[in-house]
Scaffold this active site. Structure first.
Site, short mmCIF file in Angstrom:
data_model
loop_
_atom_site.label_atom_id
_atom_site.label_comp_id
_atom_site.label_asym_id
_atom_site.label_seq_id
_atom_site.Cartn_x
_atom_site.Cartn_y
_atom_site.Cartn_z
N GLY A 21 -5.37 -5.93 5.83
CA GLY A 21 -6.55 -5.08 5.80
C GLY A 21 -7.73 -5.56 6.60
CB THR A 44 -0.88 0.02 1.27
OG1 THR A 44 -1.70 -1.14 1.28
CG2 THR A 44 -1.77 1.24 1.31
CB THR A 60 0.50 0.06 4.79
OG1 THR A 60 1.00 -1.11 4.12
CG2 THR A 60 1.55 0.53 5.79
N GLY A 61 -1.24 -2.64 5.80
CA GLY A 61 -1.12 -3.87 6.56
C GLY A 61 -2.15 -4.90 6.17
NE ARG A 121 -8.29 -8.31 1.09
CZ ARG A 121 -7.32 -7.43 1.30
NH1 ARG A 121 -6.84 -6.74 0.28
NH2 ARG A 121 -6.85 -7.23 2.53
CB VAL A 122 -12.67 -4.57 -1.06
CG1 VAL A 122 -12.27 -3.12 -0.77
CG2 VAL A 122 -13.19 -4.70 -2.49
N GLY A 123 -9.82 -4.66 0.72
CA GLY A 123 -9.22 -4.46 2.03
C GLY A 123 -9.62 -3.16 2.68
CG ASP A 124 -6.76 -1.38 5.35
OD1 ASP A 124 -6.25 -2.18 4.54
OD2 ASP A 124 -6.12 -0.48 5.91
#
Length: 354
Positions: free
Chosen positions: A271, A216, A268-269, A244-247
């Protein structure tokens, strides 16, 4: 004697007034990250280390130029993130990781701390600069989040550059996908249409294929008008499935900014954990309650770790002091301000001096 007294009085007044004038000079401050994860000195060659540091400096310079000229925090953030989206060293834009189906699906978000306006996009496949699309959603639509083909269609409708999906292809990310799919005993999809053959790979310097990094990029800024803003962009996780969608595009999880709270955050990480912990918003709640940006960041990352998550955050306080916190061995990061030269760091034991 009268002239001497007047001269002395003038000199004393100048000494008293000088600090006050200095305090009235507008301040700006800027910080970026390029992903956190298992990033250790032994895993990068000197050439790779130097390449990442040079890339971080280029992004900082893009933001610094705007802020030093009196430009907005939002403009600085977009400029810096677009530099990183175009750099194949980072997992955002060109150089993004692949889904299990062999596509690059890109997410981004931006937030204006002065107004609490925000915009985000997820699953883009043809918009060159996702961060630009996120800002367009914020400024040119009645919505906060757009996803998939509709988000690309909107970006095209407002004049943002569209590219063939093969533009985002890099050989090392494709090989990383192959490794991940083999480990999960999943089929390897055909190479994307328009992608160069393996012999054409030239996106050097290439970090090791087993590099474990959460990909990220992000930026936080305070401009000379006192406005805070945050932005984040990502290609997500290698071999992600099922849309899939992250944070990153979830406002309050991976991205948040509020002048009232006195902070701007880009994360960043892993998610899924950052979403569960509402990381970015929680940090701003803490600063509103009186915590420093650094203390709020460290507390929140510790909380993420307690539920099994890894990663890091960058935070900008209303006083222009940037904060960095991570529970990983490294995070690509950098900072610059009106009172401090540009500095970058990679490994966890490196300090960035205010």
């Amino acid at each position: 004697m009268t002239r001497l007294r007047l001269a002395l009085a003038a000199a004393i007044f100048a000494l008293i007034a000088a600090p006050a004038a200095a305090q009235e000079t507008p301040r700006w401050s800027f910080a970026i990250h390029g992903g956190a994860g298992v990033i250790e000195r032994a895993s990068l060659t000197p050439e790779q280390d130097a390449a990442y540091r040079a890339a971080l400096h280029r992004a900082l310079e893009a933001g610094q130029t705007i802020l030093a000229d009196g430009g907005s925090a939002l403009d600085a953030i977009q400029a810096a993130i677009q530099v990183m989206e175009d750099d194949p060293l980072f997992n955002a834009g060109r150089g993004a990781v692949f889904t299990a189906e062999g596509r690059n699906e890109l997410d981004a978000a931006v937030m204006d701390g002065a107004t609490l306006n925000a915009g985000s996009v997820a699953g883009l496949t043809t918009t060159r600069h996702p961060i630009g699309a996120a800002r367009a959603v914020m400024e040119q639509s009645p919505h906060v989040m757009l996803i998939g083909p509709g988000a690309d269609s909107f970006a095209a409708s407002v004049g943002l550059e569209q590219v063939d999906p093969s533009f985002f292809f890099t050989e090392r990310r494709w090989r990383g996908l192959e490794t991940a799919l083999r480990a999960q005993n999943l089929p390897i999809p055909p190479r994307p249409a328009g992608a160069p053959g393996p012999q054409a790979a030239n996106d050097l310097p290439q970090p090791p294929l087993n590099e474990r990094k959460f990909g990220t990029v992000g930026a936080v800024a305070l401009d000379q008008q006192g406005r805070l803003a945050a932005g984040t962009s990502t290609g997500g996780m290698t071999a992600k499935r099922w849309g899939r969608v992250g944070d990153v595009p979830v406002i309050g999880a991976g991205t948040y900014a509020s002048n009232a709270d006195g902070c701007a955050v880009s994360a960043t990480g892993s998610g899924e954990y950052f979403i569960r912990a509402t990381v970015a918003r929680d940090i701003c709640v803490s600063t509103r309650g009186g915590a420093t940006a650094q203390a709020a960041a460290e507390t929140e990352i510790a909380d993420v770790g307690s539920i099994g998550g890894d990663g890091g955050v960058i935070v900008m306080g209303r006083d222009g002091a940037p904060a960095f916190a991570m529970n990983t061995s490294g995070m690509y990061r950098g900072a610059v301000s009106s009172s401090a030269p540009a500095q970058v760091a990679i490994y966890g034991d490196e300090d960035l001096q205010p």
